[in-house]
Design a protein around this motif. Sequence first.
Motif, mmCIF file in Angstrom:
data_model
loop_
_atom_site.group_PDB
_atom_site.id
_atom_site.type_symbol
_atom_site.label_atom_id
_atom_site.label_comp_id
_atom_site.label_asym_id
_atom_site.label_seq_id
_atom_site.Cartn_x
_atom_site.Cartn_y
_atom_site.Cartn_z
ATOM 1 N N ASP A 104 0.859 -1.185 0.000
ATOM 2 C CA ASP A 104 0.000 0.000 0.000
ATOM 3 C C ASP A 104 0.894 1.233 0.000
ATOM 4 O O ASP A 104 2.111 1.125 -0.025
ATOM 5 C CB ASP A 104 -0.959 -0.006 1.204
ATOM 6 N N SER A 105 0.292 2.413 0.043
ATOM 7 C CA SER A 105 1.078 3.647 -0.059
ATOM 8 C C SER A 105 1.956 3.901 1.158
ATOM 9 O O SER A 105 2.832 4.750 1.115
ATOM 10 C CB SER A 105 0.150 4.839 -0.301
ATOM 11 N N ASN A 106 1.756 3.163 2.241
ATOM 12 C CA ASN A 106 2.580 3.332 3.437
ATOM 13 C C ASN A 106 3.635 2.239 3.584
ATOM 14 O O ASN A 106 4.377 2.239 4.568
ATOM 15 C CB ASN A 106 1.711 3.374 4.686
ATOM 16 N N ASN A 107 3.694 1.298 2.682
ATOM 17 C CA ASN A 107 4.669 0.209 2.723
ATOM 18 C C ASN A 107 5.085 -0.093 1.297
ATOM 19 O O ASN A 107 4.513 -0.973 0.653
ATOM 20 C CB ASN A 107 4.063 -1.046 3.369
ATOM 21 N N ASN A 108 6.093 0.667 0.781
ATOM 22 C CA ASN A 108 6.434 0.480 -0.616
ATOM 23 C C ASN A 108 7.832 0.993 -0.948
ATOM 24 O O ASN A 108 8.452 1.723 -0.180
ATOM 25 C CB ASN A 108 5.400 1.166 -1.512
ATOM 26 N N SER A 115 -3.945 9.946 -6.466
ATOM 27 C CA SER A 115 -4.803 8.878 -6.989
ATOM 28 C C SER A 115 -4.728 7.609 -6.153
ATOM 29 O O SER A 115 -5.526 6.719 -6.326
ATOM 30 C CB SER A 115 -4.442 8.557 -8.443
ATOM 31 N N GLY A 116 -3.755 7.547 -5.235
ATOM 32 C CA GLY A 116 -3.705 6.464 -4.254
ATOM 33 C C GLY A 116 -3.299 5.118 -4.788
ATOM 34 O O GLY A 116 -2.968 4.953 -5.951
ATOM 35 N N TYR A 117 -3.288 4.148 -3.907
ATOM 36 C CA TYR A 117 -2.882 2.784 -4.225
ATOM 37 C C TYR A 117 -4.056 1.964 -4.649
ATOM 38 O O TYR A 117 -5.135 2.030 -4.289
ATOM 39 C CB TYR A 117 -2.203 2.157 -3.008
ATOM 40 N N SER A 176 7.535 2.438 8.252
ATOM 41 C CA SER A 176 7.098 3.416 9.259
ATOM 42 C C SER A 176 8.089 4.571 9.292
ATOM 43 O O SER A 176 8.564 4.927 10.327
ATOM 44 C CB SER A 176 7.032 2.796 10.632
ATOM 45 N N GLY A 177 8.406 5.079 8.150
ATOM 46 C CA GLY A 177 9.407 6.114 7.938
ATOM 47 C C GLY A 177 10.231 5.713 6.726
ATOM 48 O O GLY A 177 10.001 4.653 6.136
ATOM 49 N N TYR A 178 11.166 6.559 6.373
ATOM 50 C CA TYR A 178 12.011 6.257 5.219
ATOM 51 C C TYR A 178 13.128 5.306 5.625
ATOM 52 O O TYR A 178 13.984 5.654 6.420
ATOM 53 C CB TYR A 178 12.593 7.540 4.615
#
Length: 146
Positions: A44-48, A144-146, A66-68
């Motif tokens: 998803d957009s938070n894990n990629n 436009s999101g995942y 959970s961060g870069y």
Amino acid sequence: MASTYLSRSVSSNGNRQKFTISLWVKKSEINSGTTKYLFTQGSDSNNNFAMYFDGTNTFGVWDYGSGYNGRLATNRIFRDVNSWYHIVVRVDTTLATAGDRMRLYVNGVQETSFSTSTNFSQNFNTHVNQSGNAVRLGYYTTGSGY
């Protein structure tokens, strides 16, 4: 930008510490505030993991959890809509020297000037080649999101 893209789901884990991604890209427009993602892989957009031209026409690559976890953003601006760019990202998180764990090359020349540079921790497992994570080429623009 077209709403179509290429996608493939990864069915089994591959090497998540060593890989190279090579793309030939021709920009169709000069970005004005919109990020254009060329390659993404994640759940998803938070894990990629993502490679993109941002809204200021710089180029970036990151692995985000959970961060870069690792990130490079160039100072160089890419505005040429008439030429092709050959972009290569080489990742090897097993290397002892932190600054060598992710390298970016454009047209055969290593980029060394970055507005942002976050090194992977040694032996970090990225989101690339992770089972269940979809690989997407030309997937979306900001919003436009995942």
